[in-house]
Design a protein around this motif. Structure first.
Motif, short mmCIF file in Angstrom:
data_model
loop_
_atom_site.label_atom_id
_atom_site.label_comp_id
_atom_site.label_asym_id
_atom_site.label_seq_id
_atom_site.Cartn_x
_atom_site.Cartn_y
_atom_site.Cartn_z
N ASP A 260 15.51 -31.80 -37.51
CA ASP A 260 14.93 -33.11 -37.50
C ASP A 260 13.57 -33.21 -36.92
O ASP A 260 13.23 -34.32 -36.73
CB ASP A 260 16.00 -34.40 -37.19
N ASN A 261 12.88 -32.17 -36.73
CA ASN A 261 11.43 -32.26 -36.03
C ASN A 261 10.68 -32.20 -37.37
O ASN A 261 10.00 -31.38 -37.92
CB ASN A 261 11.17 -30.75 -35.51
N TYR A 262 10.36 -33.47 -37.92
CA TYR A 262 9.81 -33.95 -39.18
C TYR A 262 8.31 -33.58 -39.04
O TYR A 262 7.68 -33.28 -39.85
CB TYR A 262 9.92 -35.32 -39.44
N LEU A 263 7.72 -33.61 -37.47
CA LEU A 263 6.20 -33.58 -37.48
C LEU A 263 6.02 -32.20 -37.70
O LEU A 263 5.09 -31.70 -38.37
CB LEU A 263 5.90 -33.89 -36.01
N VAL A 264 6.68 -31.00 -36.98
CA VAL A 264 6.57 -29.88 -37.46
C VAL A 264 6.52 -29.42 -38.81
O VAL A 264 6.00 -28.53 -39.48
CB VAL A 264 7.34 -28.92 -36.40
N GLN A 265 7.49 -29.88 -39.46
CA GLN A 265 8.04 -29.68 -40.98
C GLN A 265 6.57 -30.14 -41.77
O GLN A 265 6.22 -29.34 -42.64
CB GLN A 265 9.03 -30.59 -41.52
N LEU A 266 6.18 -31.21 -41.45
CA LEU A 266 4.83 -31.86 -42.22
C LEU A 266 3.66 -30.64 -42.04
O LEU A 266 2.95 -30.40 -42.80
CB LEU A 266 4.53 -33.19 -41.92
#
Length: 330
Positions: A260-266
């Motif tokens: 759920d590390n959405y910043l790194v995913q983006l």
């Protein structure tokens, strides 16, 4: 000795010379490979245990827009963050991560006062040499690699010309910290050097793959840190990660960070559902640079009152999400 015997003798000599030559070549190859593996081992160890920054805990809390797009213009004695002398300060902290934090804040809110504060953390000691500092006070010559990296990333994302800064950045960043080979290559790549970009990718691929297997093996408590993964994601984002090599790094890095590390995913170019973005709440720490299962920080969601002026992690996430959505619309 007859002619046949002479030929056999000559043939045997040639065979012996061939065998000896092969033995010498094999021994030489063994020595070369041994030296190469030693050098790779030393380099990997350096990058694994001293990655990008020597500081394990970089505490950041949260803020929301009001005064200067996200934080108070002065210390009110209550909020975790406040604006002072061009920097985003954290209450009770001596400013050790101010350049890093202010660079993130500049990405989130893009306020000219933040950019001005970042630039004031630099002193031109010579026409072709700059010295970075953690704060605008230029008090301690101990700036680290993560501070410089986020400064360059933020300036590049905001459309500033980073070449003069890169060209004037020397190998020794401060009394305590030096560049690493991969960071030096990344800086050159950020400045437009295509050869350096390819070399950075080629160097980072084995580092991140070995780091992934090392973390997964759980053989040691010394793992590839979450803050290093977060920083690498920003480095790739600033380079626009559009090659096969960069995507290979991205796919491995995605396995290292929390799901759920959405910043790194983006930052790595992956799509994130809007509902997931909207569901993120401010935390007591900058969650995108942590592994939730192993962090020593007191990580928990902030209450509504606590979250006032303390949502830096949420604001950075929303900024990158909206930025990428605008790119897709174009």
């Amino acid at each position: 000795m007859d002619l046949l015997s002479k030929r056999k003798h000559s043939f045997n000599n040639l065979c012996m010379m061939f065998v000896n030559c092969r033995a010498m070549i094999s021994k030489f190859q063994h020595i070369v490979f041994k030296m190469v593996f030693k050098l790779l081992g030393i380099f990997f160890a350096f990058n694994l245990f001293l990655p990008q920054t020597l500081k394990a805990d970089t505490p950041v809390k949260h803020m929301q827009p009001i005064s200067i797009k996200g934080f108070l213009a002065e210390d009110n004695g209550k909020t975790n963050f406040y604006f002072k002398d061009g920097m985003l300060w954290e209450r009770g902290i001596d400013g050790a991560d101010n350049l890093w934090r202010t660079s993130l804040a500049n990405i989130a809110w893009g306020d000219p006062a933040l950019k001005d504060g970042m630039i004031k953390c630099i002193r031109w000691v010579k026409p072709n040499q700059i010295q970075y500092y953690r704060t605008t006070y230029h008090d301690d010559n101990d700036v680290s690699r993560d501070q410089v990296t986020m400064f360059l990333v933020a300036m590049a994302i905001m459309g500033e010309d980073v070449k003069p800064y890169i060209k004037a950045t020397k190998w020794r960043l401060s009394k305590r910290h030096k560049l690493t080979v991969d960071m030096w290559l990344w800086m050159k790549a950020l400045g437009g050097n295509t050869v350096a970009r390819k070399l950075f990718y080629l160097l980072e691929i084995p580092i991140i793959k070995i780091s992934y297997f090392w973390n997964k093996s759980k053989l040691s408590r010394h793992i590839y840190p979450g803050y290093a993964a977060h920083l690498l994601a920003w480095q790739l984002y600033a380079l626009n990660h559009t090659t096969n090599q960069s995507m290979e790094i991205s796919s491995t890095l995605l396995k290292i960070v929390d799901q759920d590390n959405y910043l790194v995913q983006l930052l790595l170019g992956y799509e994130v559902n809007e509902d997931k973005i909207n569901g993120i709440k401010p935390m007591t720490d900058f969650v995108w640079q942590r592994y939730k299962s192993s962090t020593k920080s007191n990580l928990r969601p902030l209450s509504g009152k606590e979250a006032e002026y303390n949502a830096l992690d949420v604001d950075v996430l929303n900024t990158i999400y909206n930025r990428e959505r605008c790119k897709q619309a174009d």
